[in-house]
Design a protein around this motif. Sequence first.
Motif, PDB file in Angstrom:
ATOM      1  N   LEU A  85      -9.234  -6.694  14.199  1.00 36.41           N
ATOM      2  CA  LEU A  85      -8.969  -8.090  14.557  1.00 36.41           C
ATOM      3  C   LEU A  85      -8.287  -8.816  13.402  1.00 36.41           C
ATOM      4  CD1 LEU A  85      -9.206 -10.529  16.419  1.00 36.41           C
ATOM      5  CD2 LEU A  85     -11.536 -10.889  15.555  1.00 36.41           C
ATOM      6  N   TYR A  86      -8.740  -8.553  12.170  1.00 34.30           N
ATOM      7  CA  TYR A  86      -8.111  -9.177  11.003  1.00 34.30           C
ATOM      8  C   TYR A  86      -6.664  -8.706  10.866  1.00 34.30           C
ATOM      9  CZ  TYR A  86      -7.105 -10.277   6.095  1.00 34.30           C
ATOM     10  OH  TYR A  86      -6.526 -10.737   4.939  1.00 34.30           O
ATOM     11  N   GLY A  87      -6.438  -7.417  11.081  1.00 35.51           N
ATOM     12  CA  GLY A  87      -5.083  -6.888  11.010  1.00 35.51           C
ATOM     13  C   GLY A  87      -4.174  -7.549  12.027  1.00 35.51           C
ATOM     14  N   LYS A  88      -4.682  -7.770  13.234  1.00 38.94           N
ATOM     15  CA  LYS A  88      -3.905  -8.454  14.264  1.00 38.94           C
ATOM     16  C   LYS A  88      -3.595  -9.888  13.843  1.00 38.94           C
ATOM     17  CE  LYS A  88      -3.978  -9.778  19.165  1.00 38.94           C
ATOM     18  NZ  LYS A  88      -3.525 -11.159  18.905  1.00 38.94           N
ATOM     19  N   GLN A  89      -4.583 -10.568  13.302  1.00 33.66           N
ATOM     20  CA  GLN A  89      -4.395 -11.967  12.915  1.00 33.66           C
ATOM     21  C   GLN A  89      -3.309 -12.126  11.855  1.00 33.66           C
ATOM     22  OE1 GLN A  89      -8.455 -12.875  11.797  1.00 33.66           O
ATOM     23  NE2 GLN A  89      -8.948 -13.719  13.803  1.00 33.66           N
ATOM     24  N   VAL A  90      -3.354 -11.293  10.810  1.00 34.63           N
ATOM     25  CA  VAL A  90      -2.361 -11.444   9.739  1.00 34.63           C
ATOM     26  C   VAL A  90      -0.991 -10.950  10.182  1.00 34.63           C
ATOM     27  CG1 VAL A  90      -4.047 -11.452   7.857  1.00 34.63           C
ATOM     28  CG2 VAL A  90      -3.085  -9.262   8.636  1.00 34.63           C
ATOM     29  N   ALA A 179      14.547   1.125   5.119  1.00 34.07           N
ATOM     30  CA  ALA A 179      15.899   0.802   4.665  1.00 34.07           C
ATOM     31  C   ALA A 179      16.461  -0.452   5.318  1.00 34.07           C
ATOM     32  CB  ALA A 179      16.833   1.983   4.929  1.00 34.07           C
ATOM     33  N   LEU A 180      16.145  -0.670   6.582  1.00 36.96           N
ATOM     34  CA  LEU A 180      16.729  -1.809   7.288  1.00 36.96           C
ATOM     35  C   LEU A 180      16.195  -3.150   6.797  1.00 36.96           C
ATOM     36  CD1 LEU A 180      16.891  -0.601  11.022  1.00 36.96           C
ATOM     37  CD2 LEU A 180      18.784  -0.865   9.409  1.00 36.96           C
ATOM     38  N   GLY A 181      14.934  -3.223   6.459  1.00 42.34           N
ATOM     39  CA  GLY A 181      14.349  -4.488   6.042  1.00 42.34           C
ATOM     40  C   GLY A 181      14.696  -4.860   4.605  1.00 42.34           C
ATOM     41  N   GLU A 182      14.928  -6.140   4.363  1.00 36.43           N
ATOM     42  CA  GLU A 182      15.138  -6.608   2.986  1.00 36.43           C
ATOM     43  C   GLU A 182      13.884  -6.353   2.152  1.00 36.43           C
ATOM     44  OE1 GLU A 182      16.301 -10.684   2.800  1.00 36.43           O
ATOM     45  OE2 GLU A 182      18.002 -10.428   4.160  1.00 36.43           O
ATOM     46  N   LYS A 183      12.735  -6.487   2.817  1.00 31.24           N
ATOM     47  CA  LYS A 183      11.447  -6.261   2.177  1.00 31.24           C
ATOM     48  C   LYS A 183      10.535  -5.557   3.166  1.00 31.24           C
ATOM     49  CE  LYS A 183      11.901 -10.500  -0.502  1.00 31.24           C
ATOM     50  NZ  LYS A 183      13.324 -10.630  -0.103  1.00 31.24           N
ATOM     51  N   LEU A 184       9.438  -5.021   2.642  1.00 36.97           N
ATOM     52  CA  LEU A 184       8.465  -4.349   3.492  1.00 36.97           C
ATOM     53  C   LEU A 184       7.121  -5.059   3.383  1.00 36.97           C
ATOM     54  CD1 LEU A 184       7.601  -1.915   5.294  1.00 36.97           C
ATOM     55  CD2 LEU A 184       7.009  -0.722   3.164  1.00 36.97           C
ATOM     56  N   ILE A 185       6.556  -5.406   4.536  1.00 35.40           N
ATOM     57  CA  ILE A 185       5.224  -6.012   4.579  1.00 35.40           C
ATOM     58  C   ILE A 185       4.264  -5.035   5.242  1.00 35.40           C
ATOM     59  CG2 ILE A 185       3.832  -7.895   5.501  1.00 35.40           C
ATOM     60  CD1 ILE A 185       6.311  -9.645   5.434  1.00 35.40           C
ATOM     61  N   VAL A 186       3.174  -4.739   4.558  1.00 35.17           N
ATOM     62  CA  VAL A 186       2.109  -3.903   5.107  1.00 35.17           C
ATOM     63  C   VAL A 186       0.947  -4.836   5.433  1.00 35.17           C
ATOM     64  CG1 VAL A 186       0.557  -1.958   4.719  1.00 35.17           C
ATOM     65  CG2 VAL A 186       2.846  -1.940   3.696  1.00 35.17           C
ATOM     66  N   THR A 187       0.658  -5.018   6.713  1.00 34.15           N
ATOM     67  CA  THR A 187      -0.385  -5.969   7.078  1.00 34.15           C
ATOM     68  C   THR A 187      -1.779  -5.349   7.088  1.00 34.15           C
ATOM     69  OG1 THR A 187      -0.098  -5.577   9.458  1.00 34.15           O
ATOM     70  CG2 THR A 187       1.236  -7.322   8.454  1.00 34.15           C
ATOM     71  N   PHE A 216     -13.545  -6.232  -0.798  1.00 35.95           N
ATOM     72  CA  PHE A 216     -13.915  -5.160  -1.721  1.00 35.95           C
ATOM     73  C   PHE A 216     -14.288  -3.893  -0.956  1.00 35.95           C
ATOM     74  CE2 PHE A 216     -17.329  -2.838  -3.870  1.00 35.95           C
ATOM     75  CZ  PHE A 216     -16.713  -2.525  -5.068  1.00 35.95           C
ATOM     76  N   ASP A 217     -13.712  -2.766  -1.377  1.00 30.37           N
ATOM     77  CA  ASP A 217     -14.045  -1.453  -0.842  1.00 30.37           C
ATOM     78  C   ASP A 217     -13.747  -1.320   0.658  1.00 30.37           C
ATOM     79  OD1 ASP A 217     -14.823   1.084  -1.576  1.00 30.37           O
ATOM     80  OD2 ASP A 217     -16.926   0.786  -0.993  1.00 30.37           O
ATOM     81  N   SER A 218     -12.780  -2.095   1.141  1.00 27.93           N
ATOM     82  CA  SER A 218     -12.428  -2.050   2.564  1.00 27.93           C
ATOM     83  C   SER A 218     -11.712  -0.746   2.895  1.00 27.93           C
ATOM     84  CB  SER A 218     -11.518  -3.229   2.917  1.00 27.93           C
ATOM     85  OG  SER A 218     -10.880  -3.028   4.154  1.00 27.93           O
ATOM     86  N   ALA A 219     -12.197  -0.028   3.909  1.00 32.07           N
ATOM     87  CA  ALA A 219     -11.542   1.215   4.342  1.00 32.07           C
ATOM     88  C   ALA A 219     -10.256   0.891   5.104  1.00 32.07           C
ATOM     89  CB  ALA A 219     -12.483   2.029   5.218  1.00 32.07           C
ATOM     90  N   GLU A 220     -10.313  -0.125   5.968  1.00 28.91           N
ATOM     91  CA  GLU A 220      -9.157  -0.468   6.798  1.00 28.91           C
ATOM     92  C   GLU A 220      -7.970  -0.943   5.972  1.00 28.91           C
ATOM     93  OE1 GLU A 220     -12.148  -1.753   7.150  1.00 28.91           O
ATOM     94  OE2 GLU A 220     -12.925  -1.044   9.086  1.00 28.91           O
ATOM     95  N   GLY A 221      -8.243  -1.604   4.859  1.00 32.20           N
ATOM     96  CA  GLY A 221      -7.168  -2.135   4.031  1.00 32.20           C
ATOM     97  C   GLY A 221      -7.026  -1.434   2.697  1.00 32.20           C
TER      98      GLY A 221
END
Length: 248
Positions: A85-90, A179-187, A216-221
């Motif tokens: 859910l947090y990943g979806k939100q960000v 390559a296509l993106g000017e930058k890369l965002i990992v959510t 802290f110590d998040s597996a998902e992130g």
Amino acid sequence: MNRNTLIHLSLCYQGNWDKIHRALLMKEKAEETTLPVQAITIVDQEYPACLLKLAEPPWVLFYEGDITLLKRRMISIVGSRKMTLYGKQVTDIAADILKKDFVIVSGLAMGVDGEAHRRALEGGKTIGIIGHGLDITYPSCNKDIYAEMRKTGLILSEYPYGTPIRKQYFPFRNRIIAALGEKLIVTEAAFNSGTLHTVNAALALGKDIYCFPYPFDSAEGSLCLELMKEGAGILANREDIAQLQGCS
């Protein structure tokens, strides 16, 4: 090397980069291509210059949708297939802010990728990079996104129609997303996530990478946390995301 040769070899070898390269070195004779395909090749003026910086730039890009989107500013958003859910939100927040100035690029996968596309389609533009033929809709849960992107977005693949799903093609296509993106965002991504392939491709190209903070110590992130330790930009609030719009 000409356009017809590249398209013929790509059709012959189902987009396999190494086999096409070998055929070009051997000056393999190409037959006239008569199939009705929409494609841009590495020798065409429309071919994105950013892809030429790759060690293995795609020879041909088959497409459905609006090819002119490649001329606009692009930014890549990627992440885990197992989106929380947090990943979806960000992901939603990032896409909502950035779609005003950028075309959102991602991989049409389950989870974060699909969510980035879905959110971008709400008033913005988006490009999806897939690792199989354009005649295949995978995963099936994203069939609505595919349908809309064929009309208002753009779907790209270096693999022609008829190319089946092959596991090794997915990490290889990630270099195009980077390559296509000017930058890369990992959510959102775990340390062992396939997202790491995209990250490594972006780093090889000297791209800036940005992540959202995780507990802290998040597996998902865990991949996001590791990338931030190594110097990735931190998107701590909406203002941080908005600042990316003015950078080139």
